[in-house]
Design an enzyme around this catalytic site. Structure first.
Site, short mmCIF file in Angstrom:
data_model
loop_
_atom_site.label_atom_id
_atom_site.label_comp_id
_atom_site.label_asym_id
_atom_site.label_seq_id
_atom_site.Cartn_x
_atom_site.Cartn_y
_atom_site.Cartn_z
CB SER A 67 9.74 -7.27 3.80
OG SER A 67 10.72 -8.29 3.66
CG HIS A 75 6.50 -4.48 3.37
ND1 HIS A 75 5.88 -4.65 4.60
CD2 HIS A 75 6.90 -5.71 2.96
CE1 HIS A 75 5.93 -5.93 4.93
NE2 HIS A 75 6.54 -6.59 3.96
CE LYS A 106 3.10 -7.89 3.38
NZ LYS A 106 2.89 -9.01 4.27
#
Ligand SMILES: Cc1ncc(COP(=O)(O)O)c(C=O)c1O
Length: 394
Positions: free
Chosen positions: A176, A204, A235
């Protein structure tokens, strides 16, 4: 009892004090921050789906149909059709038998690790794993062996030393704060050799890397083989919440033993419906992932032309390494004055002495904005004395 005031003073003295900044409007490539327009280079809204009309509409429609909240945990009365529908969709997307939603990635990681490892066992965790993994290891009461970042020899040594007590190897897929990718094939091989499970946190990676945005596990050709895949909905998928993909029986065990699943209210139906709409967009527009990675490559190149290297990053997470906390925040504030919003990252998020400006590319950035952002950060870095050379022609 430590005084609150003293603790805050200590954080200020060490350059580690944090404060909240206020963003107006959705997470677009440009936002109004504390009243000023700036280029946004620290959002995880990687594909721009948080502000896509179809995703917002799906959330609004679900809120009208199902209500604003789910009212209870899934095992009480909170289990609703939008949760089920999204789980089926996510399992198919990731290539697993089953998927289970959690309230957030933090809750998923902490709950799953604590459910799958216990006293007398050993969990192996990469030293740069996310804090939610670190906390899951603590909650599990298992012994934790923290191996050096991506160091397979160190991990191997730890596994041998554990003599069969190793139950779980856990790693971020895309790290990350560094944007590099874990050596998944070798990690799975070690897990098999030592009778441990492999868990990969794709926070991610989902929607950002791999074929059609299926993540780093899919990119390594290991869909269905890695035992546990965790992904977030907050995200690249533009919503809120998280999921775990695994074999149906393992998911059944999580329903029965993951405390952060059992003892927490089910995600709002609107968040699940929004994530399902985002997934549908990802499936019909996989080119968004290519656009994101092309933008990330341009950002890395533009920073390099300014004399700023992004280290081992190969993804949309592009760190500008600084070192000490104060210099990092100085760079952050100066970049902000010039019009770029990228957060300074300090301990405990990253180890001491490795503070950085963490920049993230989005598929919605215009190319000229990324080049301009890199130039503004480069100028700020020269002004604070981090780089001396004038920029090369990009
Ligand atoms: C690698 C990683 N895992 C898990 C999380 C937690 O996910 P969430 O924000 O959904 O709690 C994050 C970020 O917040 C993350 O960077």
């Amino acid at each position: 009892m430590t005084e609150v005031h003293e603790r805050l003073e200590e954080l200020r003295d060490r350059g580690l004090y944090r404060h909240l900044r206020l963003v107006e409007g959705p997470q677009g490539p440009t936002v109004t921050l504390d009243g000023r327009p700036v280029l946004l280079l620290c959002s995880n809204n990687y594909l721009g789906l948080a502000d896509r009309a179809e995703v917002r509409e799906a959330a609004a429609e679900a809120a009208l149909q199902w209500g604003a909240g789910s009212g209870a945990s899934r095992l009480i009365s909170g289990n609703m059709e939008p949760h089920r529908a999204l789980e089926r969709r996510l399992a198919a997307f990731e290539g697993y038998e089953s998927a289970l939603l959690f309230g957030s990635g933090y809750l998923a990681n902490s709950g799953v690790i604590a459910a799958l490892a216990g006293r007398g066992e050993v969990v192996f965790s990469d030293e740069l794993n996310h804090a939610s993994i670190v906390d899951g290891c603590r909650l599990s009461r298992a012994e934790t062996f923290v191996y050096r970042h991506g160091d397979l020899e160190h991990l191997s040594w730890g596994l041998r030393k554990a003599r069969g007590r190793g139950s779980l190897i856990v790693t971020d897929g895309v790290f990350s704060m560094d944007g590099d990718v874990a050596p998944l094939t070798q990690l799975l091989e070690l897990a098999h050799r030592h009778g441990a499970r492999l868990m990969v946190d794709e926070a991610h990676a989902t929607g950002a890397v791999g074929p059609g945005g299926r993540g780093s596990v899919a990119a390594a050709g290991l869909s269905g083989e890695v035992d546990i895949v965790v992904g977030t909905l907050g995200k690249a998928l533009g919503s809120y919440g998280a999921y775990v993909c695994a074999a149906a029986e393992l998911v059944d065990l999580l329903v029965n033993s993951a405390r952060s699943f059992i003892f927490s209210t089910a995600p709002p139906p609107s968040a699940s419906a929004a994530a399902a709409a985002a997934l549908a967009i990802l499936e019909t527009e996989p080119e968004l992932v290519d656009k994101l990675q092309a933008n990330a490559a341009l950002l890395r190149r533009s920073l390099a032309a300014e004399g700023l290297e992004a280290g081992p990053s190969t993804t949309q997470v592009v760190p500008v390494h600084v070192g000490e906390a104060e210099a990092t925040m100085e760079l952050c504030e100066l970049a902000l004055e010039k019009g770029v919003f990228a957060q300074g990252i300090r301990p405990p998020t990253v180890p001491d002495g490795s503070c950085r400006l963490r920049m993230t590319a989005m598929a919605t950035h215009r190319r000229e904005d990324l080049v301009a952002a890199a130039h503004m950060v480069g100028t700020a870095a020269r002004e604070v004395g981090l780089v001396r050379a004038e920029p090369l022609a990009a």
